[in-house]
Enzyme design. Sequence first.
Site, PDB file in Angstrom:
ATOM      1  N   CYS A   1     -12.162 -28.528   8.262  1.00  0.00           N
ATOM      2  CA  CYS A   1     -11.470 -27.364   8.077  1.00  0.00           C
ATOM      3  C   CYS A   1      -9.808 -28.144   8.553  1.00  0.00           C
ATOM      4  CB  CYS A   1     -11.680 -26.148   9.816  1.00  0.00           C
ATOM      5  SG  CYS A   1      -9.675 -25.383   9.818  1.00  0.00           S
TER       6      CYS A   1
ATOM      7  N   ASP B   1      -7.651  -7.418   1.259  1.00  0.00           N
ATOM      8  CA  ASP B   1      -7.315  -7.170   2.643  1.00  0.00           C
ATOM      9  C   ASP B   1      -7.523  -6.516   3.396  1.00  0.00           C
ATOM     10  OD1 ASP B   1      -5.100  -4.308   3.352  1.00  0.00           O
ATOM     11  OD2 ASP B   1      -6.481  -4.847   2.298  1.00  0.00           O
TER      12      ASP B   1
ATOM     13  N   HIS C   1      -5.557 -21.050  11.893  1.00  0.00           N
ATOM     14  CA  HIS C   1      -6.772 -21.326  11.243  1.00  0.00           C
ATOM     15  C   HIS C   1      -7.934 -20.156  10.186  1.00  0.00           C
ATOM     16  CE1 HIS C   1     -10.910 -22.561  11.513  1.00  0.00           C
ATOM     17  NE2 HIS C   1     -11.078 -21.753  11.824  1.00  0.00           N
TER      18      HIS C   1
ATOM     19  N   CYS D   1      -6.953 -27.398  13.553  1.00  0.00           N
ATOM     20  CA  CYS D   1      -8.088 -28.070  13.296  1.00  0.00           C
ATOM     21  C   CYS D   1      -7.517 -29.817  13.116  1.00  0.00           C
ATOM     22  CB  CYS D   1      -9.146 -27.865  12.743  1.00  0.00           C
ATOM     23  SG  CYS D   1      -9.935 -26.224  12.854  1.00  0.00           S
TER      24      CYS D   1
ATOM     25  N   ASP E   1       1.403  -1.257   0.134  1.00  0.00           N
ATOM     26  CA  ASP E   1       0.137   0.371  -0.097  1.00  0.00           C
ATOM     27  C   ASP E   1       0.443   1.459   0.157  1.00  0.00           C
ATOM     28  OD1 ASP E   1       0.813   0.489   2.268  1.00  0.00           O
ATOM     29  OD2 ASP E   1      -1.009  -0.675   3.364  1.00  0.00           O
TER      30      ASP E   1
ATOM     31  N   CYS F   1      -6.854 -27.097   8.193  1.00  0.00           N
ATOM     32  CA  CYS F   1      -5.382 -26.400   9.013  1.00  0.00           C
ATOM     33  C   CYS F   1      -5.326 -27.010   9.731  1.00  0.00           C
ATOM     34  CB  CYS F   1      -6.088 -25.135   9.412  1.00  0.00           C
ATOM     35  SG  CYS F   1      -6.811 -25.542  11.234  1.00  0.00           S
TER      36      CYS F   1
END
Length: 378
Positions: A305, A267, A336, A310, A94, A307
């Site tokens: 999930c 974002d 997660h 999890c 940015d 991830c």
Amino acid sequence: MPAITYELIKQDPATGARAGIIHTPHGSFPTPIFMPVGTQASVKGVSPEELHDMGAGIILSNTYHLFLRPGSDLVREAGGLHKFMNWDGAILTDSGGFQVFSLGDLRKITEEGVTFRSHIDGSKKFLSPEVSMKVQMDLGSDIVMAFDECIPYPADYDYAKASTARTTRWAQRCKEVMTSPHQGLFGIVQGGMYKDLRTRSVNELVEMDFPGYAVGGLSVGEPKELMYEMLDHTVEQLPKDKPRYLMGVGTPDCLVEGVMHGIDMFDCVFPTRVARNGTAMTWNGRLVMKNAEFTSDFRPLEEGCDCYACRNFSRAYIRHLVRANEIFGLRLLSLHNLRFLQRFMHEMRQSIIEERFGEFRRNFLDNYNYGAKSHSCN
């Protein structure tokens, strides 16, 4: 060939939702996409390898913060931001405009640029379109954002009009000094909550022919309904063959609505910020892991999930870590939440390709518990 190009794959026939691919010098990534935020050349608590594993094709870093520390000259000496932080995917930086805007009384805006006091040590600093472009060229990001003035909410018409005109002039100055052929400069649409000013901003920026466009000055405290109204008015006027980026939005409901209005990129610090506060994101809403209801809950944060958290740990264990102020617990929640948003955007993209986005949106909104801060997108 421009450094950044957009390829449309599929558009939902009933809405503006679209699936595409953005091509950059450091690889291509599918859209719509959520970009994890690595403010100071690091996504808080998450390694580059973990970001790759969770499917992040692009991350965002912050010009303002890297300008102050460690300084763009050092990053350039290290070989650019990709080498400095060991990330070989795409990077968007940015411009620093929003952070300077957020300093309030610590900054002074003139036509030349913005003079401000560093939040680190109080020293006097100066950012302008030319300085922002120099810093971002030093950083070597793939996508560079024009230096703009973010209009607060609320703002009266005269202020918004003058500010929008300044953003246009600054965009032209950015374009004149951005000389790197390996970076793509995006213009940022401003205009506050005034449709005629947003139309003017779009027209002037499109005339400059940027490779992509961001919608700025939204999710700054206005009601969601007003944000969606301004978003709808703005996006319908943007080129269909260029990427569209809605800045600073990261809650699932706002992501769905943004995609419905034709946005490709998002974002926000939201997923890692709420993780550090002990909150998990799920398809049905937020789980506040400090709550007693999870004391003996041996299920994963979310069934299905994939991830790391999890696959390996229970809600009860993560609650214990959070309550004990163990850093590992906050890392698990960060992993997660970021993976949740990557999966969420992937599923949304698939629904567009399979022409069932309307059903996806309805089902999600029907089952999502917005929580106490439903007015906010970040």
